[in-house]
Each structure stands twice: as C-alpha cells, then as structure tokens.
Design a protein around this motif. Structure first.
Motif, PDB file in Angstrom:
ATOM      1  N   GLU A  99      -5.768 -22.982  20.250  1.00  0.00           N
ATOM      2  CA  GLU A  99      -4.530 -22.261  19.908  1.00  0.00           C
ATOM      3  C   GLU A  99      -3.533 -23.182  19.195  1.00  0.00           C
ATOM      4  O   GLU A  99      -2.788 -22.734  18.328  1.00  0.00           O
ATOM      5  CB  GLU A  99      -3.868 -21.673  21.154  1.00  0.00           C
ATOM      6  CG  GLU A  99      -4.676 -20.595  21.844  1.00  0.00           C
ATOM      7  CD  GLU A  99      -4.638 -19.254  21.109  1.00  0.00           C
ATOM      8  OE1 GLU A  99      -3.938 -19.132  20.087  1.00  0.00           O
ATOM      9  OE2 GLU A  99      -5.336 -18.336  21.581  1.00  0.00           O
ATOM     10  N   ILE A 100      -3.530 -24.457  19.568  1.00  0.00           N
ATOM     11  CA  ILE A 100      -2.629 -25.412  18.896  1.00  0.00           C
ATOM     12  C   ILE A 100      -3.103 -25.615  17.461  1.00  0.00           C
ATOM     13  O   ILE A 100      -2.290 -25.634  16.519  1.00  0.00           O
ATOM     14  CB  ILE A 100      -2.569 -26.754  19.665  1.00  0.00           C
ATOM     15  CG1 ILE A 100      -1.799 -26.556  20.970  1.00  0.00           C
ATOM     16  CG2 ILE A 100      -1.953 -27.858  18.805  1.00  0.00           C
ATOM     17  CD1 ILE A 100      -1.535 -27.815  21.766  1.00  0.00           C
ATOM     18  N   ILE A 101      -4.415 -25.728  17.288  1.00  0.00           N
ATOM     19  CA  ILE A 101      -4.969 -25.897  15.930  1.00  0.00           C
ATOM     20  C   ILE A 101      -4.590 -24.675  15.086  1.00  0.00           C
ATOM     21  O   ILE A 101      -4.130 -24.813  13.951  1.00  0.00           O
ATOM     22  CB  ILE A 101      -6.517 -26.036  15.992  1.00  0.00           C
ATOM     23  CG1 ILE A 101      -6.904 -27.185  16.917  1.00  0.00           C
ATOM     24  CG2 ILE A 101      -7.103 -26.114  14.588  1.00  0.00           C
ATOM     25  CD1 ILE A 101      -7.384 -28.445  16.305  1.00  0.00           C
ATOM     26  N   GLU A 102      -4.782 -23.475  15.650  1.00  0.00           N
ATOM     27  CA  GLU A 102      -4.471 -22.235  14.899  1.00  0.00           C
ATOM     28  C   GLU A 102      -2.996 -22.213  14.489  1.00  0.00           C
ATOM     29  O   GLU A 102      -2.661 -21.861  13.369  1.00  0.00           O
ATOM     30  CB  GLU A 102      -4.762 -20.991  15.751  1.00  0.00           C
ATOM     31  CG  GLU A 102      -6.222 -20.766  16.086  1.00  0.00           C
ATOM     32  CD  GLU A 102      -7.048 -20.332  14.879  1.00  0.00           C
ATOM     33  OE1 GLU A 102      -6.458 -19.864  13.900  1.00  0.00           O
ATOM     34  OE2 GLU A 102      -8.284 -20.525  14.926  1.00  0.00           O
ATOM     35  N   LEU A 103      -2.123 -22.557  15.432  1.00  0.00           N
ATOM     36  CA  LEU A 103      -0.685 -22.532  15.140  1.00  0.00           C
ATOM     37  C   LEU A 103      -0.354 -23.520  14.013  1.00  0.00           C
ATOM     38  O   LEU A 103       0.398 -23.197  13.093  1.00  0.00           O
ATOM     39  CB  LEU A 103       0.128 -22.887  16.394  1.00  0.00           C
ATOM     40  CG  LEU A 103       1.639 -22.899  16.155  1.00  0.00           C
ATOM     41  CD1 LEU A 103       2.202 -21.482  16.215  1.00  0.00           C
ATOM     42  CD2 LEU A 103       2.367 -23.779  17.161  1.00  0.00           C
ATOM     43  N   LEU A 104      -0.960 -24.708  14.071  1.00  0.00           N
ATOM     44  CA  LEU A 104      -0.634 -25.727  13.064  1.00  0.00           C
ATOM     45  C   LEU A 104      -1.252 -25.399  11.705  1.00  0.00           C
ATOM     46  O   LEU A 104      -0.670 -25.720  10.664  1.00  0.00           O
ATOM     47  CB  LEU A 104      -1.058 -27.118  13.561  1.00  0.00           C
ATOM     48  CG  LEU A 104      -0.279 -27.594  14.805  1.00  0.00           C
ATOM     49  CD1 LEU A 104      -0.779 -28.961  15.262  1.00  0.00           C
ATOM     50  CD2 LEU A 104       1.228 -27.637  14.547  1.00  0.00           C
ATOM     51  N   LEU A 105      -2.390 -24.714  11.715  1.00  0.00           N
ATOM     52  CA  LEU A 105      -2.961 -24.266  10.436  1.00  0.00           C
ATOM     53  C   LEU A 105      -2.036 -23.234   9.793  1.00  0.00           C
ATOM     54  O   LEU A 105      -1.778 -23.267   8.586  1.00  0.00           O
ATOM     55  CB  LEU A 105      -4.364 -23.677  10.639  1.00  0.00           C
ATOM     56  CG  LEU A 105      -5.462 -24.698  11.003  1.00  0.00           C
ATOM     57  CD1 LEU A 105      -6.761 -23.982  11.368  1.00  0.00           C
ATOM     58  CD2 LEU A 105      -5.707 -25.693   9.867  1.00  0.00           C
ATOM     59  N   LEU A 106      -1.514 -22.316  10.628  1.00  0.00           N
ATOM     60  CA  LEU A 106      -0.551 -21.333  10.128  1.00  0.00           C
ATOM     61  C   LEU A 106       0.689 -22.060   9.584  1.00  0.00           C
ATOM     62  O   LEU A 106       1.194 -21.736   8.505  1.00  0.00           O
ATOM     63  CB  LEU A 106      -0.151 -20.358  11.250  1.00  0.00           C
ATOM     64  CG  LEU A 106       1.031 -19.442  10.935  1.00  0.00           C
ATOM     65  CD1 LEU A 106       0.656 -18.401   9.885  1.00  0.00           C
ATOM     66  CD2 LEU A 106       1.542 -18.726  12.192  1.00  0.00           C
ATOM     67  N   ILE A 165      -5.220 -32.488  10.840  1.00  0.00           N
ATOM     68  CA  ILE A 165      -5.892 -31.552  11.748  1.00  0.00           C
ATOM     69  C   ILE A 165      -7.395 -31.685  11.515  1.00  0.00           C
ATOM     70  O   ILE A 165      -7.861 -31.455  10.401  1.00  0.00           O
ATOM     71  CB  ILE A 165      -5.457 -30.102  11.461  1.00  0.00           C
ATOM     72  CG1 ILE A 165      -3.934 -29.968  11.571  1.00  0.00           C
ATOM     73  CG2 ILE A 165      -6.158 -29.130  12.403  1.00  0.00           C
ATOM     74  CD1 ILE A 165      -3.391 -28.621  11.079  1.00  0.00           C
ATOM     75  N   ASP A 166      -8.139 -32.052  12.549  1.00  0.00           N
ATOM     76  CA  ASP A 166      -9.599 -32.122  12.436  1.00  0.00           C
ATOM     77  C   ASP A 166     -10.164 -30.941  13.223  1.00  0.00           C
ATOM     78  O   ASP A 166     -10.288 -30.995  14.456  1.00  0.00           O
ATOM     79  CB  ASP A 166     -10.101 -33.465  12.994  1.00  0.00           C
ATOM     80  CG  ASP A 166     -11.607 -33.638  12.788  1.00  0.00           C
ATOM     81  OD1 ASP A 166     -12.321 -32.615  12.675  1.00  0.00           O
ATOM     82  OD2 ASP A 166     -12.051 -34.792  12.741  1.00  0.00           O
ATOM     83  N   GLU A 167     -10.467 -29.876  12.482  1.00  0.00           N
ATOM     84  CA  GLU A 167     -10.923 -28.652  13.149  1.00  0.00           C
ATOM     85  C   GLU A 167     -12.239 -28.864  13.885  1.00  0.00           C
ATOM     86  O   GLU A 167     -12.458 -28.315  14.962  1.00  0.00           O
ATOM     87  CB  GLU A 167     -11.091 -27.533  12.120  1.00  0.00           C
ATOM     88  CG  GLU A 167      -9.780 -26.937  11.695  1.00  0.00           C
ATOM     89  CD  GLU A 167     -10.012 -25.624  10.982  1.00  0.00           C
ATOM     90  OE1 GLU A 167     -10.367 -24.639  11.637  1.00  0.00           O
ATOM     91  OE2 GLU A 167      -9.832 -25.615   9.744  1.00  0.00           O
ATOM     92  N   GLN A 168     -13.135 -29.636  13.240  1.00  0.00           N
ATOM     93  CA  GLN A 168     -14.456 -29.880  13.838  1.00  0.00           C
ATOM     94  C   GLN A 168     -14.318 -30.611  15.183  1.00  0.00           C
ATOM     95  O   GLN A 168     -14.887 -30.194  16.189  1.00  0.00           O
ATOM     96  CB  GLN A 168     -15.263 -30.763  12.892  1.00  0.00           C
ATOM     97  CG  GLN A 168     -16.748 -30.451  12.907  1.00  0.00           C
ATOM     98  CD  GLN A 168     -17.093 -29.597  11.686  1.00  0.00           C
ATOM     99  OE1 GLN A 168     -16.931 -30.060  10.573  1.00  0.00           O
ATOM    100  NE2 GLN A 168     -17.526 -28.378  11.914  1.00  0.00           N
ATOM    101  N   ALA A 169     -13.522 -31.678  15.148  1.00  0.00           N
ATOM    102  CA  ALA A 169     -13.352 -32.468  16.374  1.00  0.00           C
ATOM    103  C   ALA A 169     -12.364 -31.812  17.338  1.00  0.00           C
ATOM    104  O   ALA A 169     -12.297 -32.182  18.513  1.00  0.00           O
ATOM    105  CB  ALA A 169     -12.870 -33.870  16.008  1.00  0.00           C
ATOM    106  N   GLY A 170     -11.584 -30.857  16.840  1.00  0.00           N
ATOM    107  CA  GLY A 170     -10.577 -30.205  17.691  1.00  0.00           C
ATOM    108  C   GLY A 170      -9.430 -31.143  18.025  1.00  0.00           C
ATOM    109  O   GLY A 170      -8.900 -31.120  19.147  1.00  0.00           O
TER     110      GLY A 170
END
Ligand code: AMP
Ligand code: MG
Length: 344
Positions: A99-106, A165-170
């Motif tokens: 959810e943190i990754i999603e928020l920061l991508l937005l 942000i490293d989506e793969q590594a989370g």
C-alpha cells in the motif's frame, strides 16, 4: 494491511443485515477523531444502530491501518511505515507494505501531472512550517514565521528523483539523507477511497465517509437518488456554499481555513507553494469532484497551489473531474461541468 479482516467483518455484517423482518433503514452517524489528525465521519443508512456501528467500526479499522502506514510522526510495533522510511533516508532501503508503494507511485504520477505543484518529497520544507505552526499555536504571543533562509535550505532536499521505489524488492529508499516524505496532500483521500472500496466490495453500501473533508460514497443512496454533499463555506464554517450531487465518487476540498496559525494578525495556512515556499494565496478553497478519491485529494491540493489558468487547464484535461475555486467571498469559478452538479 488487514483487508481480509475488514472483508470478514463486513460479510458478518451483511449476514446480520440479511435477516427477515428488519426495520426500515434510517439515517445514522459515527465520528472518529483518532485518524489522520482530523475528524472522520461515517454517515448513512442502516436498519439498526448495532449494524451501523459495526460497519462504521470496520471502516475505522481499515482507515487505522492506512493511518499507521502513512504516519510520518510515529512508529508502530511490527510495521515499517513512512516514518521508518524518513528515518532511513540516506541509510538504507526499507521493506514496506504494498500500500505504501501504491501511494508513492500515485504521488510520483501526481507530481508529473501537476508540474510539481504537489510534491510529497517536500517533507523537509513542510516540517519547518509544521514546527513553526505547532509552536505558534501552543504559544500565540510568540508565534513566528520560519526564516526564509531556513526554508531555502530545506528546499534543497525536495528532489522527487531521490525517491527510489523498487517495486520488485518492495522497498523504498530516500537517496538524499536530508529528504523527508510528507503525504498529507494525498493520503487521506487515498485511504478513504481504498477503505470505501474494500467495504463496497464486501457488499456494504448506503454510506458516506468523510475523512477531514475528503468525502467518498460507499455504494448508492438507499432511495436510488444521488447523494448530496455540502461544501463548507470558508467565510462561515457552520454553513455551506453549495451542495453537489454524486451517485458514486468523491468530493474533496482544500482550504485555507482547515489548518493555520496566526502571526502578527495574519493567518498562515498549511498548503505550501513549492516555488515561493509560502502558503499559496490564490484562493480561499478549492473543491474537486471525481471518481477516484486519491486523485481527487491530490487535485484539490494542486488546484489550490496553481494559478487559476493552469489549474483550469489541468482539470479540463482530466475526464470526469470537476472543480470549484472559491477565490474570495465575492468570486467563485467553476470548471465546465461543475455547475451542473450543484443541487442547492
Ligand atoms: P490537503 O488538505 O489535501 O490540501 O493537503 C494539505 C497537506 O499536504 C498539508 O498539511 C501538508 O502536509 C501537505 N502539503 C502542503 N503543501 C503541499 C505541496 N505543495 N505538495 C505536497 N504536499 C503538500
Ligand atoms: Mg489534497
């Protein structure tokens, strides 16, 4: 994120609501003050107080999970949140919830879309204002403005390119040790939208959720008509300038009256223009209506910061989004489709 817990709670609630011989639904309301440093109101229709309270509590519990993840002031046992990310700036990437990754991508998309008017990497500047505002509210006689030099130095650490942000590594890493994230411009709307979605997917409906002025529908109105959402009057906070009609979607307002302190008789609010590093001063309030809650929140802050011509071009470029700018007590401006939404 305890999405599964929310859904289970909601399914239990639906089962409770499915019983025969229920009384007709009537209007109810719950208020929470422990989320996102603001007031959260759940209002809507349910057959019984018990059923309503259970749904409101489920919404609260979803929001509390987001509150903890996006908090930049407190850490919590067992989770890496945005304070953990900020505290690790320049040190190491932090493994975070999706959810943190999603928020920061937005947040990154929003930065590009608004030409940097909304920049979550501006935490160092916003922290200076936060500290001066907190001190000024605690001791109004000695309230002061942040020195320009302090703001300028903080502004050297707001480059969103340093948000890695490293989506793969989370993981999330702030490559500048002095950089800090502040997601105040989008987190409430994002969280409200996700919580509303989670409950709607579980069959909950007939509710309006407001997290500090970020209003989201949770399903339709029981009478099949649109919801009517009041827009607060910046000149008289007890009153409304108008009400807008939405079947489903979000109504979000950014205003100079929502959080401010006073220095030498002048009010200084919380929405900071990244160019001047001072509170943006084009409008008293901006309201955005659109389907996506996180986007609505981001846009209301962006339109508050941008001059009218640039904000107007931005909103007209986004399908299904409408805006109202309250310039001052005399002047209000609307995007091309906003006035059609006004009911009163
Ligand atoms: P909102 O009430 O949604 O307009 O958001 C205001 C909050 O967003 C403030 O309290 C700050 O935490 C943060 N903020 C203020 N100015 C900016 C900006 N220009 N870009 C990103 N975040 C901001
Ligand atoms: Mg906002």
């Amino acid at each position: 994120m305890k999405k599964a817990t929310c859904i289970l709670l909601c399914l239990a609630l639906m089962a409770a609501l499915a019983g025969c011989g229920q009384p007709a639904p009537s209007r109810r309301q719950s208020v929470f003050v422990d989320l996102f440093d603001t007031v959260t109101v759940v209002a809507g229709y349910a057959e019984t107080d018990e059923a309503f309270n259970q749904t409101a509590q489920a919404l609260h519990d979803c929001l509390l999970d987001y509150h903890r993840l996006f908090d930049i002031y407190e850490t919590y046992d067992g989770i890496n949140n945005l304070k953990t990310v900020n505290d690790s700036a320049g040190i190491a990437p932090v493994a975070v919830n999706r959810e943190i990754i999603e928020l920061l991508l937005l947040a990154r998309e929003i930065y590009a879309q608004t030409d940097g008017a909304v920049n979550v990497a501006m935490g160092s500047v916003l922290a200076v204002w936060h500290d001066y505002r907190t001190a000024g509210l605690a001791d109004p006689a000695h309230a002061a403005l942040p020195p320009e030099e302090t703001l300028r130095r903080a502004a050297e650490h707001c480059d969103i390119q340093n948000l890695v942000i490293d989506e793969q590594a989370g993981t999330v890493y702030l490559a500048d040790p002095e950089m800090r994230l502040d997601v105040g411009a989008i987190a409430k709307g994002y969280a409200a939208g996700r919580a509303a979605e989670t409950l709607a997917e579980a069959g909950v409906n007939r509710l309006l959720l407001s997290v500090g002025g970020n209003v989201c529908t949770v399903g339709g109105h029981p009478e099949g008509r649109p919801w009517s959402v009041g827009v607060q009057d910046p000149e008289n906070l007890e009153g409304f300038v108008c009400a807008v009609s939405v079947y489903t979607g979000c109504v979000v307002t950014s205003g100079n009256y929502q959080r401010y302190y006073t220095v030498g008789g002048v009010d200084y609010h919380h929405i900071i223009d990244p160019d001047s590093l001072m509170p943006a001063d084009h409008f008293n309030a901006v309201t955005v209506v659109c389907a996506d809650s996180g986007l609505a929140d981001a846009l209301s802050t962006a339109l508050f910061v941008l001059p009218y011509a640039r904000g107007s071009a931005l909103i007209e470029s986004i399908d299904g989004a409408e805006a109202m700018w309250i310039v001052d007590a005399q002047t209000t401006r609307y995007s091309s489709g906003f006035e059609a939404l006004i009911t009163a």
